[in-house]
Design an enzyme around this catalytic site. Sequence first.
Site, PDB file in Angstrom:
ATOM      1  N   GLY A 116      11.093  -1.118   6.656  1.00 19.08           N
ATOM      2  CA  GLY A 116      11.251  -1.072   8.120  1.00 19.08           C
ATOM      3  C   GLY A 116      11.508   0.314   8.693  1.00 19.08           C
ATOM      4  N   GLY A 164       9.555   2.867   7.875  1.00 19.96           N
ATOM      5  CA  GLY A 164       8.270   3.566   7.839  1.00 19.96           C
ATOM      6  C   GLY A 164       7.530   3.434   9.170  1.00 19.96           C
ATOM      7  N   ILE A 215      12.797  -2.350  -3.220  1.00 21.54           N
ATOM      8  CA  ILE A 215      12.331  -3.750  -3.323  1.00 21.54           C
ATOM      9  C   ILE A 215      12.092  -4.154  -4.776  1.00 21.54           C
ATOM     10  CG2 ILE A 215      11.332  -3.932  -0.998  1.00 21.54           C
ATOM     11  CD1 ILE A 215       8.520  -3.702  -2.441  1.00 21.54           C
ATOM     12  N   THR A 261      -3.837  -4.865   3.281  1.00 25.49           N
ATOM     13  CA  THR A 261      -4.772  -3.910   3.890  1.00 25.49           C
ATOM     14  C   THR A 261      -6.236  -4.319   3.694  1.00 25.49           C
ATOM     15  OG1 THR A 261      -5.633  -1.655   3.582  1.00 25.49           O
ATOM     16  CG2 THR A 261      -4.462  -2.577   1.739  1.00 25.49           C
ATOM     17  N   ASP A 262      -7.080  -3.861   4.600  1.00 24.85           N
ATOM     18  CA  ASP A 262      -8.529  -4.110   4.457  1.00 24.85           C
ATOM     19  C   ASP A 262      -9.110  -3.369   3.243  1.00 24.85           C
ATOM     20  OD1 ASP A 262      -8.473  -1.487   5.456  1.00 24.85           O
ATOM     21  OD2 ASP A 262      -9.768  -1.910   7.184  1.00 24.85           O
ATOM     22  N   GLU A 263      -8.342  -2.391   2.707  1.00 24.69           N
ATOM     23  CA  GLU A 263      -8.893  -1.594   1.599  1.00 24.69           C
ATOM     24  C   GLU A 263      -9.085  -2.428   0.335  1.00 24.69           C
ATOM     25  OE1 GLU A 263      -7.633   2.384   1.208  1.00 24.69           O
ATOM     26  OE2 GLU A 263      -6.946   2.486   3.272  1.00 24.69           O
ATOM     27  N   TYR A 306      -4.400   3.056  -4.910  1.00 25.32           N
ATOM     28  CA  TYR A 306      -3.618   2.405  -3.836  1.00 25.32           C
ATOM     29  C   TYR A 306      -4.149   1.002  -3.562  1.00 25.32           C
ATOM     30  CZ  TYR A 306      -2.587   1.043   1.001  1.00 25.32           C
ATOM     31  OH  TYR A 306      -2.237   0.335   2.131  1.00 25.32           O
ATOM     32  N   LYS A 309      -2.347  -2.742  -4.053  1.00 24.64           N
ATOM     33  CA  LYS A 309      -2.178  -3.730  -2.974  1.00 24.64           C
ATOM     34  C   LYS A 309      -2.858  -5.047  -3.349  1.00 24.64           C
ATOM     35  CE  LYS A 309      -0.445  -3.262   0.517  1.00 24.64           C
ATOM     36  NZ  LYS A 309       0.982  -3.414   0.942  1.00 24.64           N
ATOM     37  N   LYS A 327      -1.807  10.869   6.852  1.00 21.69           N
ATOM     38  CA  LYS A 327      -3.043  10.130   7.072  1.00 21.69           C
ATOM     39  C   LYS A 327      -3.839  10.853   8.149  1.00 21.69           C
ATOM     40  CE  LYS A 327      -1.480   6.049   4.877  1.00 21.69           C
ATOM     41  NZ  LYS A 327      -0.012   6.102   4.950  1.00 21.69           N
ATOM     42  N   ARG A 369     -13.066  13.044  -1.069  1.00 23.82           N
ATOM     43  CA  ARG A 369     -12.079  12.282  -1.846  1.00 23.82           C
ATOM     44  C   ARG A 369     -12.823  11.549  -2.964  1.00 23.82           C
ATOM     45  NH1 ARG A 369      -9.254   7.804   1.826  1.00 23.82           N
ATOM     46  NH2 ARG A 369      -7.660   9.380   2.214  1.00 23.82           N
TER      47      ARG A 369
END
Length: 330
Positions: A8, A10, A54, A116-118, A141, A145, A180, A264
Amino acid sequence: MRILVTGGAGFIGSHFVRHLAAAGEDVVVLDKLTYSGNPANLEGVAHEFHAGDIADPDAVARAGKGAEAIVNFAAETHVDRSILAAGEFITTDVMGTHVLLEWARESGARFVHVSTDEVYGDLPPGVSSREDDPLRPSSPYAASKAGGDLQVLAYVRTYGVNASITRGSNTYGTHQYPEKMIPLFVTNALEGEPLPVYGDGRQTRDWLHAEDHCAGIETVLREGAPGEVYNVGGGEELENLEVTRRILELTGADPGLVRHVDDRPGHDRRYSLDSSKLAGLGWKPTRGFEEGLAETVAWYRDRRDWWEPIKSGEYRAYYAEQYEARLKST
Ligand code: NAD
Ligand code: TYD
């Protein structure tokens, strides 16, 4: 409702805490305060704060006491950092999600996992990802996820945990750590520093305002069904070069700052989400990119006190590792 918001402090998590506090909810934050976690993001916002990891079951049990729901934003989140070193991504995004699921299983709390959509990977032109599409993550990453998402679905099926997943598209807005693309380019433009565009800059992303993202997550928290995944897409697909052009225009920076640098590794060309399932629950994005970007640039222009201290110390070491050689070779 007493709601535990992990991560929370971030970028998106702090927007969500502000959103819930304004709605009168009883909000508890658990955050490890990594480089991207910033207590200043929660200044003036009513909440109870716990510093912790966490991936630590005791920290989760302490912060989670009495919570009826948990919304998990806590993650390592930057693709470029995952390419430099993936270990923390596995610890937090995979192991941490496992610990939270165990806690949800024991406590019976509702669990919303922010993804995420990634996880869908690279898309050809003309198609958009739907929730039941296969997961084809390209970066460490995205793979971490996807690992979190698969555990959530398994815990619903095996143990009946009351969990749903949101998959948001590229998010922008105030309070975003300047690594980002949008906050990096905006703050570099304001400082007269180069804007390092990867490769040809023709990659496209589906931009979503942080407030719209939070409204989507809240809809899923309240209305989503267990075991279901919901895409949260902004619906505004733009090439990186077009976003860069608009940032130059809004900041008044010199177009000569744009530098095409080495791409990248594994870079996905395109993401796009079909969000009709969440639209069926009544959600739709309300902020256009033009208006949202102008408001975001204005915030960074006014809030140098927020980002200038960040762009020192650890940040400089990361920036040098990520960009120094790339910028020298252009
Ligand atoms: P962020 O990097 O700004 O914030 C992450 C927060 O998590 C920080 O406050 C950090 O201190 C905390 N954190 C990290 N590891 C932790 C741990 N082990 N225990 C407790 N706290 C920890 O990230 P963000 O951009 O706000 O992303 C939030 C979530 O939204 C992530 O799960 C991310 O995958 C997802 N998401 C982000 C975007 C985007 O464009 N930024 C898009 C879609 C989904
Ligand atoms: P980013 O903001 O890192 O988000 P994501 O990788 O999750 O999409 O990057 C957005 C786009 O901008 C992506 O195509 C990579 C590109 N990009 C650059 O061209 N230069 C940069 O310095 C960064 C950070 C990103």
